[in-house]
Design an enzyme around this catalytic site. Structure first.
Site, PDB file in Angstrom:
ATOM      1  N   ASP A 153       0.881  -1.152   0.000  1.00 59.17           N
ATOM      2  CA  ASP A 153       0.000   0.000   0.000  1.00 59.17           C
ATOM      3  C   ASP A 153       0.933   1.220   0.000  1.00 59.17           C
ATOM      4  O   ASP A 153       2.102   1.120   0.392  1.00 59.17           O
ATOM      5  CB  ASP A 153      -0.842  -0.053   1.276  1.00 59.17           C
ATOM      6  CG  ASP A 153      -1.674   1.178   1.459  1.00 59.17           C
ATOM      7  OD1 ASP A 153      -2.433   1.521   0.544  1.00 59.17           O
ATOM      8  OD2 ASP A 153      -1.566   1.805   2.531  1.00 59.17           O
ATOM      9  N   ASP A 172       0.013   5.080   0.823  1.00 61.42           N
ATOM     10  CA  ASP A 172      -0.197   6.018   1.940  1.00 61.42           C
ATOM     11  C   ASP A 172      -0.304   5.276   3.261  1.00 61.42           C
ATOM     12  O   ASP A 172      -1.172   4.419   3.426  1.00 61.42           O
ATOM     13  CB  ASP A 172      -1.501   6.803   1.745  1.00 61.42           C
ATOM     14  CG  ASP A 172      -1.357   7.883   0.702  1.00 61.42           C
ATOM     15  OD1 ASP A 172      -0.226   8.297   0.443  1.00 61.42           O
ATOM     16  OD2 ASP A 172      -2.391   8.310   0.162  1.00 61.42           O
TER      17      ASP A 172
HETATM   18  P1  B16 Z   1      -6.436  10.104  -4.107  1.00 60.18           P
HETATM   19  P2  B16 Z   1      -3.569   4.157  -0.140  1.00 60.18           P
HETATM   20  C1  B16 Z   1      -5.379   6.125  -0.247  1.00 60.18           C
HETATM   21  O1  B16 Z   1      -4.088   5.639  -0.506  1.00 60.18           O
HETATM   22  C2  B16 Z   1      -5.374   7.019   0.978  1.00 60.18           C
HETATM   23  O2  B16 Z   1      -5.032   6.292   2.139  1.00 60.18           O
HETATM   24  C3  B16 Z   1      -6.752   7.606   1.149  1.00 60.18           C
HETATM   25  O3  B16 Z   1      -6.767   8.448   2.286  1.00 60.18           O
HETATM   26  C4  B16 Z   1      -7.145   8.380  -0.109  1.00 60.18           C
HETATM   27  O4  B16 Z   1      -8.457   8.893  -0.003  1.00 60.18           O
HETATM   28  C5  B16 Z   1      -7.058   7.441  -1.322  1.00 60.18           C
HETATM   29  O5  B16 Z   1      -5.749   6.895  -1.391  1.00 60.18           O
HETATM   30  C6  B16 Z   1      -7.380   8.137  -2.631  1.00 60.18           C
HETATM   31  O6  B16 Z   1      -6.378   9.082  -2.895  1.00 60.18           O
HETATM   32  O7  B16 Z   1      -7.407  11.188  -3.753  1.00 60.18           O
HETATM   33  O8  B16 Z   1      -5.014  10.571  -4.227  1.00 60.18           O
HETATM   34  O9  B16 Z   1      -6.869   9.336  -5.332  1.00 60.18           O
HETATM   35  O10 B16 Z   1      -3.493   4.099   1.344  1.00 60.18           O
HETATM   36  O11 B16 Z   1      -4.533   3.155  -0.756  1.00 60.18           O
HETATM   37  O12 B16 Z   1      -2.209   4.134  -0.789  1.00 60.18           O
HETATM   38 MG    MG Z   2      -2.910   3.131   3.259  1.00 62.01          MG
END
Ligand code: B16
Ligand code: MG
Length: 217
Positions: free
Chosen positions: A8, A10
């Site tokens: 993953d 974030d």
């Molecule tokens: P975006 P991950 C996720 O990343 C984040 O944890 C989440 O908080 C966010 O809303 C989502 O990506 C979408 O992100 O707006 O940049 O498309 O943890 O799956 O790497």
């Molecule tokens: Mg994450």
């Protein structure tokens, strides 16, 4: 037999929740919607559209799809401005060294992220070349806990799901990994989630975790 790792992004490789918070805060303040860090924690691993729905629980009114799309667009513009400030220093030595070590050990490495900004983030922190495949919010139609993002990642690196180990910080991500038939390692927020196969507190435990799994196999 673990042959590949899917990470993953974030909450595992980088920590951008503060930027998500700042960006959503600006957008919700403008609309007079109450938003705080506790609500922000619920956005971990959740798609942008689902994040907005969580934020709108505090909104008394109805928004059209067009208005929702505008809010998401505005949030994303602010978020990307904040991401612009990221550099290689935003990745710890532990993460960078462990990725290098795993690759040298012959493991395939991939990203499995809900974010549509994954490639942009990886470029900013100079990690784009560290991965053999990137599955992100742009190539999926169902977000975590659906297994799609991880199954696509396994496809991209041509590895069977059962040989993949997923590293996740969000419960929805652990559920997605298990639904994909993969081994799930929880770190950070997900480290005490009951469904994880293995819990770690630091990234550099990964090579040992794999060695232990291989010894058991
Ligand atoms: P975006 P991950 C996720 O990343 C984040 O944890 C989440 O908080 C966010 O809303 C989502 O990506 C979408 O992100 O707006 O940049 O498309 O943890 O799956 O790497
Ligand atoms: Mg994450």
């Amino acid at each position: 037999n673990i042959k590949a790792l899917i990470f993953d992004l974030d909450g595992v490789i980088v920590f951008t929740d503060k930027f998500h918070y700042q960006a959503w805060k600006k957008v919700s303040d403008k609309m007079g919607i109450y938003f705080d860090e506790t609500i922000n924690n619920r956005l971990r691993g959740v798609s942008r559209a689902e994040s907005l729905e969580i934020i709108l629980e505090k909104y008394n009114g109805e928004l059209s799809d067009q208005e929702k799309a505008e809010m998401m667009e505005e949030k994303n513009i602010i978020y990307r401005e904040l991401l612009e400030t990221m550099t290689a220093d935003d990745v710890t030595d532990d993460v960078r060294d462990t990725l290098k070590k795993l690759r040298e050990g012959g493991y395939k490495l991939a990203i499995g992220s809900s974010s549509k900004n994954a490639v942009f983030i990886l470029e900013k922190v100079d990690l784009l070349d560290a991965f053999d495949g990137i599955s992100d919010g742009n190539n999926i139609t169902h977000s975590k806990p659906d297994p799609e993002v991880f199954l696509k990642a396994a496809d991209f690196i041509r590895e069977a799901a059962e040989n993949c180990l997923v590293v996740e910080d969000a419960c929805a991500g652990i559920d997605a990994a298990k639904a994909a038939g993969m081994t799930a390692v929880g770190i950070g927020d997900a480290s005490d989630y009951g469904k994880t196969d293995i819990q770690i507190s630091s990234f550099k435990e990964l090579p040992d975790v794999i060695n232990r799994l291989l010894a058991q196999a």
